[in-house]
Enzyme design. Structure first.
Site, PDB file in Angstrom:
ATOM      1  N   THR A  52      15.360 -26.699  13.524  1.00 58.57           N
ATOM      2  CA  THR A  52      15.471 -25.475  14.169  1.00 58.57           C
ATOM      3  C   THR A  52      13.961 -25.201  14.887  1.00 58.57           C
ATOM      4  O   THR A  52      12.841 -25.413  14.087  1.00 58.57           O
ATOM      5  CB  THR A  52      15.720 -24.288  13.458  1.00 58.57           C
ATOM      6  OG1 THR A  52      15.649 -23.081  14.090  1.00 58.57           O
ATOM      7  CG2 THR A  52      15.124 -24.296  12.127  1.00 58.57           C
ATOM      8  N   GLU A  96      12.783 -22.555  14.656  1.00 61.14           N
ATOM      9  CA  GLU A  96      12.356 -21.914  13.863  1.00 61.14           C
ATOM     10  C   GLU A  96      11.007 -22.233  13.074  1.00 61.14           C
ATOM     11  O   GLU A  96      10.111 -21.431  12.666  1.00 61.14           O
ATOM     12  CB  GLU A  96      13.260 -21.012  12.956  1.00 61.14           C
ATOM     13  CG  GLU A  96      14.114 -20.221  13.647  1.00 61.14           C
ATOM     14  CD  GLU A  96      13.360 -18.619  14.224  1.00 61.14           C
ATOM     15  OE1 GLU A  96      12.914 -17.832  13.569  1.00 61.14           O
ATOM     16  OE2 GLU A  96      13.487 -18.336  15.530  1.00 61.14           O
ATOM     17  N   LYS A 126      14.298 -24.276   6.131  1.00 57.22           N
ATOM     18  CA  LYS A 126      14.506 -25.360   7.033  1.00 57.22           C
ATOM     19  C   LYS A 126      13.291 -26.479   6.994  1.00 57.22           C
ATOM     20  O   LYS A 126      13.460 -27.732   7.462  1.00 57.22           O
ATOM     21  CB  LYS A 126      14.583 -24.924   8.360  1.00 57.22           C
ATOM     22  CG  LYS A 126      16.204 -24.243   8.322  1.00 57.22           C
ATOM     23  CD  LYS A 126      17.472 -25.238   8.609  1.00 57.22           C
ATOM     24  CE  LYS A 126      18.678 -24.555   9.031  1.00 57.22           C
ATOM     25  NZ  LYS A 126      19.882 -25.534   9.104  1.00 57.22           N
ATOM     26  N   TYR A 135      14.078 -18.075   6.194  1.00 61.16           N
ATOM     27  CA  TYR A 135      14.824 -19.346   6.930  1.00 61.16           C
ATOM     28  C   TYR A 135      14.235 -20.492   7.235  1.00 61.16           C
ATOM     29  O   TYR A 135      14.424 -21.473   6.989  1.00 61.16           O
ATOM     30  CB  TYR A 135      15.629 -18.540   7.994  1.00 61.16           C
ATOM     31  CG  TYR A 135      16.364 -19.463   9.034  1.00 61.16           C
ATOM     32  CD1 TYR A 135      17.849 -19.919   8.641  1.00 61.16           C
ATOM     33  CD2 TYR A 135      15.951 -19.795  10.209  1.00 61.16           C
ATOM     34  CE1 TYR A 135      18.404 -20.837   9.634  1.00 61.16           C
ATOM     35  CE2 TYR A 135      16.579 -20.913  10.900  1.00 61.16           C
ATOM     36  CZ  TYR A 135      17.784 -21.367  10.545  1.00 61.16           C
ATOM     37  OH  TYR A 135      18.317 -22.136  11.554  1.00 61.16           O
TER      38      TYR A 135
HETATM   39  P1  NAP Z   1      27.005 -20.969  11.872  1.00 63.25           P
HETATM   40  O1  NAP Z   1      27.777 -20.567  12.900  1.00 63.25           O
HETATM   41  O2  NAP Z   1      26.211 -19.732  11.088  1.00 63.25           O
HETATM   42  O3  NAP Z   1      27.563 -21.906  10.934  1.00 63.25           O
HETATM   43  C1  NAP Z   1      26.887 -22.257   9.493  1.00 63.25           C
HETATM   44  C2  NAP Z   1      28.385 -23.023   8.894  1.00 63.25           C
HETATM   45  O4  NAP Z   1      27.517 -23.258   7.438  1.00 63.25           O
HETATM   46  C3  NAP Z   1      29.330 -22.264   8.567  1.00 63.25           C
HETATM   47  O5  NAP Z   1      30.592 -22.868   8.744  1.00 63.25           O
HETATM   48  C4  NAP Z   1      29.088 -21.586   7.057  1.00 63.25           C
HETATM   49  O6  NAP Z   1      30.238 -21.209   6.217  1.00 63.25           O
HETATM   50  C5  NAP Z   1      28.534 -22.856   6.321  1.00 63.25           C
HETATM   51  N1  NAP Z   1      28.027 -22.703   5.255  1.00 63.25           N
HETATM   52  C6  NAP Z   1      27.089 -21.654   4.769  1.00 63.25           C
HETATM   53  N2  NAP Z   1      26.755 -21.743   3.555  1.00 63.25           N
HETATM   54  C7  NAP Z   1      27.398 -23.041   3.059  1.00 63.25           C
HETATM   55  C8  NAP Z   1      27.414 -23.581   1.871  1.00 63.25           C
HETATM   56  N3  NAP Z   1      26.773 -22.988   0.889  1.00 63.25           N
HETATM   57  N4  NAP Z   1      28.157 -24.454   1.462  1.00 63.25           N
HETATM   58  C9  NAP Z   1      29.023 -24.965   2.677  1.00 63.25           C
HETATM   59  N5  NAP Z   1      28.996 -24.600   3.640  1.00 63.25           N
HETATM   60  C10 NAP Z   1      27.948 -23.145   3.956  1.00 63.25           C
HETATM   61  O7  NAP Z   1      25.645 -21.795  12.459  1.00 63.25           O
HETATM   62  P2  NAP Z   1      25.627 -22.777  13.768  1.00 63.25           P
HETATM   63  O8  NAP Z   1      25.060 -21.820  14.887  1.00 63.25           O
HETATM   64  O9  NAP Z   1      26.696 -23.577  14.088  1.00 63.25           O
HETATM   65  O10 NAP Z   1      24.249 -23.594  13.493  1.00 63.25           O
HETATM   66  C11 NAP Z   1      24.617 -24.727  13.057  1.00 63.25           C
HETATM   67  C12 NAP Z   1      23.339 -25.428  12.156  1.00 63.25           C
HETATM   68  O11 NAP Z   1      22.214 -25.418  13.190  1.00 63.25           O
HETATM   69  C13 NAP Z   1      22.932 -24.568  11.004  1.00 63.25           C
HETATM   70  O12 NAP Z   1      22.400 -25.243  10.094  1.00 63.25           O
HETATM   71  C14 NAP Z   1      21.663 -23.540  11.768  1.00 63.25           C
HETATM   72  O13 NAP Z   1      20.801 -23.146  10.984  1.00 63.25           O
HETATM   73  C15 NAP Z   1      21.205 -24.611  12.832  1.00 63.25           C
HETATM   74  N6  NAP Z   1      20.593 -24.343  13.892  1.00 63.25           N
HETATM   75  C16 NAP Z   1      21.149 -23.377  14.806  1.00 63.25           C
HETATM   76  C17 NAP Z   1      20.699 -22.923  15.947  1.00 63.25           C
HETATM   77  C18 NAP Z   1      21.845 -21.951  17.068  1.00 63.25           C
HETATM   78  O14 NAP Z   1      20.887 -21.512  17.771  1.00 63.25           O
HETATM   79  N7  NAP Z   1      22.953 -22.026  16.940  1.00 63.25           N
HETATM   80  C19 NAP Z   1      19.523 -23.468  16.493  1.00 63.25           C
HETATM   81  C20 NAP Z   1      18.842 -24.468  15.593  1.00 63.25           C
HETATM   82  C21 NAP Z   1      19.311 -24.948  14.179  1.00 63.25           C
HETATM   83  P3  NAP Z   1      31.248 -19.909   6.417  1.00 63.25           P
HETATM   84  O15 NAP Z   1      31.984 -19.934   7.636  1.00 63.25           O
HETATM   85  O16 NAP Z   1      32.110 -20.024   5.161  1.00 63.25           O
HETATM   86  O17 NAP Z   1      30.239 -18.964   6.466  1.00 63.25           O
HETATM   87  O1  F7E Z   2      17.590 -13.315  17.345  1.00 61.55           O
HETATM   88  C1  F7E Z   2      15.868 -10.335  18.682  1.00 61.55           C
HETATM   89  C2  F7E Z   2      15.341 -11.131  17.401  1.00 61.55           C
HETATM   90  O2  F7E Z   2      19.270 -13.447  15.687  1.00 61.55           O
HETATM   91  C3  F7E Z   2      17.002 -13.560  18.694  1.00 61.55           C
HETATM   92  C4  F7E Z   2      19.724 -18.734  14.693  1.00 61.55           C
HETATM   93  O3  F7E Z   2      20.685 -19.536  15.208  1.00 61.55           O
HETATM   94  O4  F7E Z   2      18.188 -19.399  16.528  1.00 61.55           O
HETATM   95  C5  F7E Z   2      18.663 -18.286  15.858  1.00 61.55           C
HETATM   96  O5  F7E Z   2      17.773 -17.241  15.153  1.00 61.55           O
HETATM   97  C6  F7E Z   2      15.901 -12.709  19.070  1.00 61.55           C
HETATM   98  C7  F7E Z   2      15.105 -12.351  17.796  1.00 61.55           C
HETATM   99  O6  F7E Z   2      18.592 -15.498  16.742  1.00 61.55           O
HETATM  100  C8  F7E Z   2      18.356  -7.940  18.019  1.00 61.55           C
HETATM  101  O7  F7E Z   2      14.316 -10.222  16.764  1.00 61.55           O
HETATM  102  C9  F7E Z   2      16.453  -7.996  19.098  1.00 61.55           C
HETATM  103  O8  F7E Z   2      13.811 -12.378  18.324  1.00 61.55           O
HETATM  104  O9  F7E Z   2      20.060 -13.996  17.867  1.00 61.55           O
HETATM  105  P1  F7E Z   2      18.870 -13.905  16.951  1.00 61.55           P
HETATM  106  P2  F7E Z   2      17.105 -16.151  15.967  1.00 61.55           P
HETATM  107  O10 F7E Z   2      16.503 -15.146  15.336  1.00 61.55           O
HETATM  108  O11 F7E Z   2      16.376 -16.748  17.345  1.00 61.55           O
HETATM  109  C10 F7E Z   2      17.216 -20.289  15.809  1.00 61.55           C
HETATM  110  C11 F7E Z   2      16.832 -21.440  16.815  1.00 61.55           C
HETATM  111  C12 F7E Z   2      18.214 -20.585  14.540  1.00 61.55           C
HETATM  112  O12 F7E Z   2      17.799 -21.626  14.067  1.00 61.55           O
HETATM  113  C13 F7E Z   2      18.733 -19.836  13.794  1.00 61.55           C
HETATM  114  O13 F7E Z   2      19.893 -20.347  12.861  1.00 61.55           O
HETATM  115  O14 F7E Z   2      16.475 -11.360  19.291  1.00 61.55           O
HETATM  116  N1  F7E Z   2      16.923  -9.359  18.402  1.00 61.55           N
HETATM  117  N2  F7E Z   2      17.640  -7.130  18.894  1.00 61.55           N
HETATM  118  C14 F7E Z   2      18.065  -9.243  17.826  1.00 61.55           C
HETATM  119  N3  F7E Z   2      18.513 -10.138  16.917  1.00 61.55           N
HETATM  120  C15 F7E Z   2      19.491  -9.956  16.274  1.00 61.55           C
HETATM  121  N4  F7E Z   2      20.178 -10.641  15.645  1.00 61.55           N
HETATM  122  N5  F7E Z   2      20.222  -8.709  16.256  1.00 61.55           N
HETATM  123  C16 F7E Z   2      19.473  -7.568  17.140  1.00 61.55           C
HETATM  124  O15 F7E Z   2      19.991  -6.435  17.220  1.00 61.55           O
END
Ligand code: NAP
Ligand code: F7E
Length: 343
Positions: free
Chosen positions: A129, A131, A169, A165
């Site tokens: 990620t 992050e 990661k 987080y």
């Molecule tokens: P998501 O919608 O939160 O999906 C996460 C999945 O992991 C869900 O199916 C969840 O199951 C499962 N999970 C959580 N804990 C588990 C465990 N102990 N054993 C087995 N499964 C488990 O995430 P996503 O947005 O699809 O992202 C996919 C991956 O990319 C994640 O690793 C995330 O950290 C990473 N990532 C996401 C982004 C983004 O912007 N979306 C960016 C960079 C990296 P439940 O449904 O039961 O909760």
């Molecule tokens: O926040 C700000 C918050 O929670 C984005 C995950 O998929 O991307 C995701 O992480 C921004 C942050 O995503 C609210 O402070 C303001 O600056 O949607 P987010 P994230 O933290 O960037 C990365 C790449 C991953 O890997 C992660 O798994 O928005 N923000 N107000 C807020 N964020 C949330 N959630 N809620 C608010 O009310």
């Protein structure tokens, strides 16, 4: 000669990315085993389009439990393993750092150990990620301050994780590299910037905003509609569509040699700009009358600025994003309006 049908295993089967990846792999004639943890209520709504496909099956398993991971991987001997499972919410990780580490770091080592011991020819994709960079970025000396793209992150930007987080990661990311170098496991990591869709979890900022607009629209834009509470709306994120990202994940696994790549849109937008685009789509030019800032939604440590470069993925994989920021936002708003009306 007929090509061999490939078997893929997806950890995190019920998540956003897994649903799009499953659709893509089924189009490519893969057989998929999705791994989901046991839940007391049904949470497979994202898988509606694939769950009845004869080439898709679900098995129960939890990545914090090495015995289940060993058993599933050794039984299925997948050609490709996509680890998309995670405790993926950054804010939550500040309240649950140990749990986050168990899932996001140790869970990955459980998968790598299972591959090393029971299925050493499997290729592994790990969901890394943006992050990992925390507050770090590089400066492009060929550009001026006036140019929005002067600051960026890419494969060479130094990591400096800013949340539990991201720390977890990073441990996973380094483990992928280590297993590649020490044990010759085919393992790579995608350094993915934020990606969204109508299937995004409701607690992430983009979906929180578009769901709110859906409900507001259903109220007929009632001036007394309860306000949307947000935290830091100055934060900048490089948002893409999840559909573009899963295509890049698959491309990484088709390489002969494993390598890590950044996938992103290349342009950062603030949460305020997301609000502008989303509200304008429903004809509202001043969203401030619907939005309150709630300090409890601020994070103890923030990542203020993410704007990536995907030059390496473009050059070596031929990957480029296809869905624009505006189209992403519009799709999310339209589907959330539809959801409130019809679901
Ligand atoms: P998501 O919608 O939160 O999906 C996460 C999945 O992991 C869900 O199916 C969840 O199951 C499962 N999970 C959580 N804990 C588990 C465990 N102990 N054993 C087995 N499964 C488990 O995430 P996503 O947005 O699809 O992202 C996919 C991956 O990319 C994640 O690793 C995330 O950290 C990473 N990532 C996401 C982004 C983004 O912007 N979306 C960016 C960079 C990296 P439940 O449904 O039961 O909760
Ligand atoms: O926040 C700000 C918050 O929670 C984005 C995950 O998929 O991307 C995701 O992480 C921004 C942050 O995503 C609210 O402070 C303001 O600056 O949607 P987010 P994230 O933290 O960037 C990365 C790449 C991953 O890997 C992660 O798994 O928005 N923000 N107000 C807020 N964020 C949330 N959630 N809620 C608010 O009310």
């Amino acid at each position: 000669m007929m090509e061999k049908i490939k078997n893929a295993m997806i950890f995190g089967a019920t998540g956003q990315d897994s649903s799009y990846l499953s659709e893509l792999l089924l189009e490519k004639d893969y057989k998929i085993v999705g791994v989901k943890r046991r839940t007391s209520t049904n949470n497979t709504w994202r898988l509606d389009s694939v769950i009845h496909n004869e080439n898709f099956s679900l098995v129960e398993g939890d990545i914090v439990d090495p015995s289940s991971v060993n058993q599933i991987i050794s039984e299925h001997q997948p050609d490709e393993i996509y680890n998309l499972s995670a405790q993926s919410h950054v804010h939550t990780s500040f309240n649950q750092p140990l749990y986050t580490f168990q899932v996001n770091a140790l869970g990955v080592i459980h998968i790598l150990e299972a591959v090393r011991n029971y299925s050493p020819t499997s290729k592994v994709y790990q969901a890394s990620t943006s992050e990992l960079w925390g507050s770090n970025y590089d400066i492009d000396p060929s550009l001026t301050d006036a140019n929005d793209h002067i600051r960026y992150q890419d494969e060479n930007t130094r990591f400096s994780p800013n949340s539990p987080y991201a720390v977890a990661k990073l441990a996973a990311h380094e483990s992928i590299r280590l297993y590649r170098e020490a044990y010759d496991i085919w393992a790579c990591a995608g350094l993915l910037m934020n990606h969204e869709s109508p299937r995004r979890g409701e607690e992430f900022v983009t979906r929180k905003i578009t769901q709110y607009i859906g409900r507001l629209s259903y109220s007929g834009f009632d001036p007394n509609f309860p306000h949307l509470k947000l935290g830091n709306i100055d934060a900048v994120r490089d948002w893409s569509h999840a559909q573009d990202m899963v295509r890049g994940m698959w491309m990484m696994l088709q390489q002969d040699k494993p390598k890590d790549y950044v996938l992103c849109s290349g342009t950062g937008y603030s949460v305020k700009q997301f609000l502008d685009t989303a509200f304008k789509h429903v004809g509202i030019h001043d969203w401030s009358r619907y939005v309150d800032i709630d300090p409890s939604l601020y994070r103890p440590c923030e990542v203020e600025f993410l704007q990536g470069r995907y030059n390496l993925a473009k050059k070596e994989l031929g990957w480029e994003p296809e869905i624009s920021f505006d189209d992403l936002v519009r799709e999310m708003v339209d589907i959330d309006i539809y959801n409130v009306k019809y679901n």
